[in-house]
Structures are given as structure tokens and as C-alpha cells.
Enzyme design. Sequence first.
Site, mmCIF file in Angstrom:
data_model
loop_
_atom_site.group_PDB
_atom_site.id
_atom_site.type_symbol
_atom_site.label_atom_id
_atom_site.label_comp_id
_atom_site.label_asym_id
_atom_site.label_seq_id
_atom_site.Cartn_x
_atom_site.Cartn_y
_atom_site.Cartn_z
ATOM 1 N N HIS A 70 -61.580 -12.382 56.338
ATOM 2 C CA HIS A 70 -61.070 -13.977 56.443
ATOM 3 C C HIS A 70 -60.337 -13.665 57.515
ATOM 4 O O HIS A 70 -59.581 -12.275 57.769
ATOM 5 C CB HIS A 70 -60.986 -14.734 55.328
ATOM 6 C CG HIS A 70 -59.626 -13.579 54.598
ATOM 7 N ND1 HIS A 70 -58.239 -14.091 54.545
ATOM 8 C CD2 HIS A 70 -59.755 -13.417 53.446
ATOM 9 C CE1 HIS A 70 -57.599 -13.222 54.284
ATOM 10 N NE2 HIS A 70 -58.881 -12.670 53.245
ATOM 11 N N ASP A 93 -57.183 -15.742 57.652
ATOM 12 C CA ASP A 93 -55.976 -16.367 57.892
ATOM 13 C C ASP A 93 -55.902 -15.337 57.019
ATOM 14 O O ASP A 93 -55.510 -14.087 56.093
ATOM 15 C CB ASP A 93 -56.724 -18.327 57.464
ATOM 16 C CG ASP A 93 -57.163 -17.551 56.197
ATOM 17 O OD1 ASP A 93 -57.877 -16.826 55.722
ATOM 18 O OD2 ASP A 93 -56.701 -18.225 55.060
ATOM 19 N N ASP A 112 -53.764 -8.254 54.353
ATOM 20 C CA ASP A 112 -54.865 -9.407 53.909
ATOM 21 C C ASP A 112 -55.498 -11.022 54.326
ATOM 22 O O ASP A 112 -54.513 -11.602 55.034
ATOM 23 C CB ASP A 112 -54.695 -9.830 51.976
ATOM 24 C CG ASP A 112 -55.194 -11.248 51.815
ATOM 25 O OD1 ASP A 112 -56.178 -11.566 51.846
ATOM 26 O OD2 ASP A 112 -54.675 -11.456 50.652
ATOM 27 N N GLU A 166 -59.383 -18.965 53.695
ATOM 28 C CA GLU A 166 -60.308 -18.658 52.738
ATOM 29 C C GLU A 166 -58.663 -18.606 51.964
ATOM 30 O O GLU A 166 -58.571 -18.927 50.364
ATOM 31 C CB GLU A 166 -60.031 -16.513 52.689
ATOM 32 C CG GLU A 166 -60.542 -16.352 51.387
ATOM 33 C CD GLU A 166 -60.117 -15.617 50.535
ATOM 34 O OE1 GLU A 166 -59.912 -15.011 49.462
ATOM 35 O OE2 GLU A 166 -58.488 -14.819 50.930
ATOM 36 N N GLU A 167 -57.479 -18.150 52.043
ATOM 37 C CA GLU A 167 -56.127 -18.292 51.313
ATOM 38 C C GLU A 167 -56.203 -19.492 51.040
ATOM 39 O O GLU A 167 -55.364 -19.601 49.620
ATOM 40 C CB GLU A 167 -55.130 -17.347 51.599
ATOM 41 C CG GLU A 167 -55.401 -16.163 52.586
ATOM 42 C CD GLU A 167 -55.127 -14.927 51.457
ATOM 43 O OE1 GLU A 167 -55.197 -15.506 50.369
ATOM 44 O OE2 GLU A 167 -55.336 -14.227 52.205
ATOM 45 N N ASP A 187 -62.345 -7.443 51.369
ATOM 46 C CA ASP A 187 -60.804 -8.214 50.753
ATOM 47 C C ASP A 187 -60.123 -7.492 49.438
ATOM 48 O O ASP A 187 -59.521 -8.526 49.860
ATOM 49 C CB ASP A 187 -61.225 -9.749 50.734
ATOM 50 C CG ASP A 187 -60.284 -10.612 50.921
ATOM 51 O OD1 ASP A 187 -58.718 -10.019 51.357
ATOM 52 O OD2 ASP A 187 -60.360 -11.589 50.420
ATOM 53 N N HIS A 210 -49.783 -10.957 50.631
ATOM 54 C CA HIS A 210 -48.946 -12.379 50.371
ATOM 55 C C HIS A 210 -46.762 -12.034 50.735
ATOM 56 O O HIS A 210 -46.818 -13.084 50.342
ATOM 57 C CB HIS A 210 -49.153 -13.258 49.257
ATOM 58 C CG HIS A 210 -50.887 -13.485 49.261
ATOM 59 N ND1 HIS A 210 -51.107 -14.504 48.538
ATOM 60 C CD2 HIS A 210 -51.388 -12.901 50.015
ATOM 61 C CE1 HIS A 210 -52.504 -13.887 48.803
ATOM 62 N NE2 HIS A 210 -52.516 -13.610 49.510
#
Length: 408
Positions: A77, A79, A140, A174-175, A197, A379
Site C-alpha cells: 500500500h 499510504d 509500512d 490501507e491505513e 505488509d 506508525h
Amino acid sequence: MKSVTERFLEYVTYDTQSDEDASVITTPGQQELAKILAGELKAMGLDDASVDEKGYVMAHLPANTTRQIPSLGFIAHLDTSPDMPGKGVKPQLIENYEGGDIILNSEQNIILSPHDFPELRSYRGKSLITTDGTTLLGADDKAGIAEIMTAIDYLQSHREIMHGKLCFAFTPNEEVGRGADYFDVRRFGAEFAYTIDGGSIGELEYENFNAAGVKIKVKGRNVHPGSAKGKMINAILLAQEFILQLPKDETPANTEGYEGFYHLTDFQGNVEETTLKYIVRDFDLTSFQKRKENLQRITNELNEKHGTGTFSLEIKDQYFNMKEKIEPVKHIIENAEKAIKEVGVVPDIRPIRGGTDGARLSFMGLPTPNIFTGGHNFHGKFEFIPTFAMEKAVDVIIKIVEIYSTKA
């Protein structure tokens, strides 16, 4: 050919933080990176590489043999999480990590320490990429993107590796749980796929949480505090009452493995109106349902106590445990496990205490387990990734392609 590290260091400089506003289809940064990737794919010979108006990148590598080999997909992904700034990422390459503390930001005294993150000790002598302490890193899932792109480049340079149709996609949002909203499974064309991922090296995941998002609105009544007796209804205090009804030990900080939780993610408001936002997670579908029923029970009881309409509850299911869809085609896990072993890595098969695009895609007819990127502490500002782990992820992707070819 660019190395996976070179690609990664380039991709993380793009600000692709997703937006939780449901009306936002994609963000300018995601669209920009999507166009860059589509251009790179075309330059590598994937002529059909494209970006649609919603920000999905898709490309295909046609089969180079007439043998009947399943069409495989690999997905990452675009984002990064809204939980931490993703603009102005300044990755730091730590060569030959000697152990001990890593000073991410001397001005702000931000330190990545094995005392807080013991897994660092296992990377002594390896090269690591960290943040500068002010943003997330973006492994990520830009590590996943870099790993897939590097694997494609390798396959294009080694045409002797026989393969069936290979399908590639990079998804937006996705997040914020919307990565599969507009994913065209038929156009993608794979029989099975893998999201790249996951976290630390060796991870292989085909179980994930059942997930729901929850919003509780609490209505109060504001009156001047000097004459408030018997009149004021403080929505903030009522919201606290709701919070205290939930089990204190069933939070992310107190659970692990297959244990579920209630997670308070946002608390905003004033005396007149306060809003709570939760995410609810559980691997077992029955337990998941009971958690939602518990929230409804608490809402009903507090409305009986404080008056109908004081509390309103909204629950939206987000995704479900992909295990149900993966087990009938368990060979895709067995092949991935074999690939991980054959590149010299110990497989670590574990449940995902989260979700991936693959969770929803599996229920859309595309069984999609998850493979490691190599990263840690996603994150946040303490995110890091060992470069050798990214290299191994590239090797795993190539080895999976080879395994399917030899089994055909």
C-alpha cells in the site's frame, strides 16, 4: 538495477499520509507516488502499468512459459498512517549498528534504545534505517513497495526464471481501512496473492482480527456553573462513565496473541456534547460479536439511567478474519513458508494483531495472506528497518515465483 535500500530511501520522501475523512478518495501525495511507480514499472517493461482515478496502481508481467502455472499477485500500500506526521521524512542509515542507544534527534533528546525495544539487540552488526525522531519512517508500507519493485526488476533481468502471469498492485488508504474499497479483483487477474505488509523478518500471517469502528456521542446540557445545580449535565463526565464500564484489562496495552480488545482512539468534546471513538478487535467471530453486544448493553443501561438519547452508538464492521478464506487453499501458506525457509530465514507464523488489505480481499475472492517487510515499531517515531531484512523479503518474493513454477 537499484537496490531495495535505494528504492526505499527514495519512496519514503514522498508524503503519502492517508486522510481519515471518508469523502477523500486518495491524497495528492499518494497519487504522486502512484504515478512515479507506474512510470518505473513501464520502464521495466510492464507496458500495461497504470494508475486509475482512485489511486490504484496495477501492472502485469505476462507468463513466459506455456506451462500451466497459477497467476500470482503481490500487493503493497501507498499510504502511511495518520497517527504520526509523514511529511519531511528524513531517514537515517545506521551502518554496522554496534548495539546500544541510537540518538535519533539530539535537539529533542529522542533516543531509540534496546532498553525500550529489546529486538534491537538482535541486529548488532547490521545496517538499520531509522527516523530522525520527528516523523514516522514509512516502512509500512513503502518497504513492501520497494521490495516488490526490486523483485520485478530482478525477474525482468533473469528471464530464465519461468513463471505464470504475475500481477502487481499498490493500493491507497490501507491505513484508514479503505484500501480494498475500489480494488478490481477481476482486472487484477490473480488466483492467489500476497500482501508484503508484515513486520519483522520471517513473519507469515493468515489470521487477523475481526474489526469494527465505534463512535459514541454523549449529549449534555450546559448551564452557567454558578447556577448549575440540578440543571447541568456534563457530557464529559458521562463519557468517562461509559469508559469505566469497559474491562480495564482488555486494551491494546494489556493484551497479546489471540486476545481481543477495546481501544479508545479519540476523546473530544465539551459539557454540551462529547464524542468517543473506539476500535474493537477480536480473532474469534463469536467473541467479536459479544464485544459489540456489550457496547450496546452499556449504551442502553446508561440511557435508562440518564435519559433516552443521552448516549448514541454507531458501530461499523471494517474487516473480518481472513483465516476462513485461506484455510481451503492452505497451499499458498505452505509455499510461502517453504520460500522463507529456502532463503535462509526462520518462518514466524503468527496472527496479525491488526489488518491488511488482504483481509478484505480474501473475502472478495482473492485469498491474500501477508508476508514480512522487515520493519519494526510502525506508525511512530521509533520505527526502524534492517536493510538485510528488506533484501530477504525480495528473495522470498522471487522464491515464491520459482516454487509455483517448479510445482506446475
